[in-house]
Every structure is written in C-alpha cells, then in structure tokens.
Design a protein around this motif. Structure first.
Motif, PDB file in Angstrom:
ATOM      1  N   LYS A 141     -44.141 -46.096 -58.644  1.00  0.00           N
ATOM      2  CA  LYS A 141     -44.810 -45.669 -59.734  1.00  0.00           C
ATOM      3  C   LYS A 141     -45.404 -44.483 -59.685  1.00  0.00           C
ATOM      4  CE  LYS A 141     -46.839 -50.287 -60.419  1.00  0.00           C
ATOM      5  NZ  LYS A 141     -47.915 -51.215 -60.151  1.00  0.00           N
ATOM      6  N   LEU A 142     -45.720 -43.658 -58.456  1.00  0.00           N
ATOM      7  CA  LEU A 142     -46.183 -42.439 -58.170  1.00  0.00           C
ATOM      8  C   LEU A 142     -45.056 -41.298 -58.552  1.00  0.00           C
ATOM      9  CD1 LEU A 142     -48.564 -42.655 -55.292  1.00  0.00           C
ATOM     10  CD2 LEU A 142     -49.104 -41.572 -57.613  1.00  0.00           C
ATOM     11  N   LYS A 143     -43.911 -41.564 -58.218  1.00  0.00           N
ATOM     12  CA  LYS A 143     -42.894 -41.003 -58.310  1.00  0.00           C
ATOM     13  C   LYS A 143     -42.401 -40.909 -59.970  1.00  0.00           C
ATOM     14  CE  LYS A 143     -40.215 -41.162 -54.000  1.00  0.00           C
ATOM     15  NZ  LYS A 143     -39.176 -41.693 -53.526  1.00  0.00           N
ATOM     16  N   MET A 144     -42.625 -41.935 -60.583  1.00  0.00           N
ATOM     17  CA  MET A 144     -42.277 -41.939 -62.180  1.00  0.00           C
ATOM     18  C   MET A 144     -43.323 -41.185 -62.880  1.00  0.00           C
ATOM     19  SD  MET A 144     -42.005 -45.670 -63.910  1.00  0.00           S
ATOM     20  CE  MET A 144     -41.534 -46.715 -62.566  1.00  0.00           C
ATOM     21  N   VAL A 145     -44.654 -41.089 -62.157  1.00  0.00           N
ATOM     22  CA  VAL A 145     -45.652 -40.181 -62.733  1.00  0.00           C
ATOM     23  C   VAL A 145     -45.244 -38.943 -62.673  1.00  0.00           C
ATOM     24  CG1 VAL A 145     -47.986 -39.681 -62.434  1.00  0.00           C
ATOM     25  CG2 VAL A 145     -47.470 -42.064 -63.010  1.00  0.00           C
ATOM     26  N   GLY A 146     -44.969 -38.530 -61.377  1.00  0.00           N
ATOM     27  CA  GLY A 146     -44.591 -37.061 -61.143  1.00  0.00           C
ATOM     28  C   GLY A 146     -45.702 -35.945 -61.109  1.00  0.00           C
ATOM     29  N   GLY A 147     -45.619 -35.071 -61.974  1.00  0.00           N
ATOM     30  CA  GLY A 147     -46.730 -34.192 -62.042  1.00  0.00           C
ATOM     31  C   GLY A 147     -47.601 -34.424 -63.327  1.00  0.00           C
ATOM     32  N   TYR A 148     -47.447 -35.566 -63.927  1.00  0.00           N
ATOM     33  CA  TYR A 148     -47.894 -35.808 -65.144  1.00  0.00           C
ATOM     34  C   TYR A 148     -49.312 -36.366 -64.773  1.00  0.00           C
ATOM     35  CZ  TYR A 148     -48.086 -37.806 -69.950  1.00  0.00           C
ATOM     36  OH  TYR A 148     -48.353 -38.046 -71.332  1.00  0.00           O
ATOM     37  N   TYR A 153     -53.757 -40.658 -64.312  1.00  0.00           N
ATOM     38  CA  TYR A 153     -55.058 -41.058 -64.769  1.00  0.00           C
ATOM     39  C   TYR A 153     -54.804 -42.738 -65.042  1.00  0.00           C
ATOM     40  CZ  TYR A 153     -59.024 -41.982 -67.869  1.00  0.00           C
ATOM     41  OH  TYR A 153     -60.034 -42.511 -68.556  1.00  0.00           O
ATOM     42  N   GLN A 154     -53.868 -42.957 -65.655  1.00  0.00           N
ATOM     43  CA  GLN A 154     -53.347 -44.371 -66.161  1.00  0.00           C
ATOM     44  C   GLN A 154     -53.209 -45.325 -64.826  1.00  0.00           C
ATOM     45  OE1 GLN A 154     -53.760 -46.066 -68.639  1.00  0.00           O
ATOM     46  NE2 GLN A 154     -54.122 -44.133 -70.288  1.00  0.00           N
TER      47      GLN A 154
END
Ligand code: OFO
Length: 164
Positions: A141-148, A153-154
């Motif tokens: 999940k953290l990889k999916m989020v990347g630097g976004y 936050y979600q």
C-alpha cells in the motif's frame, strides 16, 4: 510431560525475542506519533500488543512443563526511520528473522522427538505466515501511495482502525 533443558532454554530465548519484537514495534509507533501519523502508530502499537501475547503463550507453555522464563536485557531499538515504507520494510525483515527462529525451534523439537513442543510450535509457524503477509500488505500500500500525501493521509486513517 517434560521438555529437555536445552529446549526450555531455546523457548526462553524465543520468549525474549517476542518481547524484543514488541519493543521494536513500540519504537516504530513512537516514531510515527512524532511524525503526525497516529494511524500507523496505532498499527504498530497493536502489533506490539500481539507480540506480547506471543511471548505469553511461551511463558504458559514453559510453566506447564515445570520450567520458568527468565527475562533477558533488550537491546536498544532503532528510534527513527526515514520513511514509513522503510519502517515497514524493516518490520518485514524482522518478521522473516522471527520466522527463521521458529523454524529452527521446530527442527530442534523434531531432532529431540519432542512431539508436544512441535505441535505447540505449529501455531507460531502459521502465525508467522500471517505476520509476514500483514507487513507485506502495508509495504504494497505504501508503494502504491508513493510520495502522494493525500494517499498517506488515507492510509494512516485506515491503519487507525486496526484493533488487534
Ligand atoms: Fe511478529 O511474530 Fe512474534 O515476534
């Protein structure tokens, strides 16, 4: 019903490893709290609580076998991680290490023809699959989020719902 002295010692070592796991995850929680990520901190606190139950199960097993636990000194855990992804990758690496410890214990019980301990350890073998999977899923999940930031936050919000 009795276990060998060396098996008691090996289980005692694992008891302290489990407490060490809790200590590491509490340290990760502290890092997340300090970085305004209370959901990820909650995830790690729940994980630390789970680790203490892993230790307790060994404690009871030793008690049942007329042995006792001895508390060892815990080494100082790392205090900060560059990113949440790095922390979860460290958590996964730690879980892989714990899996190896458990598998070594199973091998030892087989060598000693200690069927009761082997069966006792089977719970941990299965649990380790779950432990690695849950750390891996946070990494994914953290990889999916990347630097976004909105994604982080979600994810933090989602992690705040973990209770056990
Ligand atoms: Fe995380 O499984 Fe115990 O240490």
């Amino acid at each position: 019903m009795a276990i060998s002295k060396s098996m008691a010692e090996a289980l005692n070592k694992q008891f302290n490893e489990e407490l060490g796991s809790a200590y590491l995850y509490e340290s990760m929680a502290a890092d997340f709290y300090s970085k305004n990520l209370p959901g990820l901190a909650n995830w790690m606190t729940a994980q630390a609580t789970e680790e203490r139950t892993h230790a307790q199960k060994i404690h009871h097993y030793l008690d049942e076998n007329d042995e006792r636990v001895f508390y060892a000194a815990l080494s100082e855990p790392q205090a900060a991680w560059e990113t949440p992804l790095e922390a979860f990758m460290a958590a996964l690496a730690h879980e892989k290490y714990i899996t190896k410890c458990i598998h070594d214990l199973v091998r030892k019980s087989r060598k000693e023809d200690d069927i009761a301990t082997e069966i006792f350890l089977s719970w941990y073998v299965t649990e380790q699959i779950e432990e690695e999977t849950s750390a891996q899923s946070m990494i994914d999940k953290l990889k999916m989020v990347g630097g976004y930031e909105m994604g982080l936050y979600q994810l933090d919000k989602e992690a705040s719902r973990r209770r056990e």
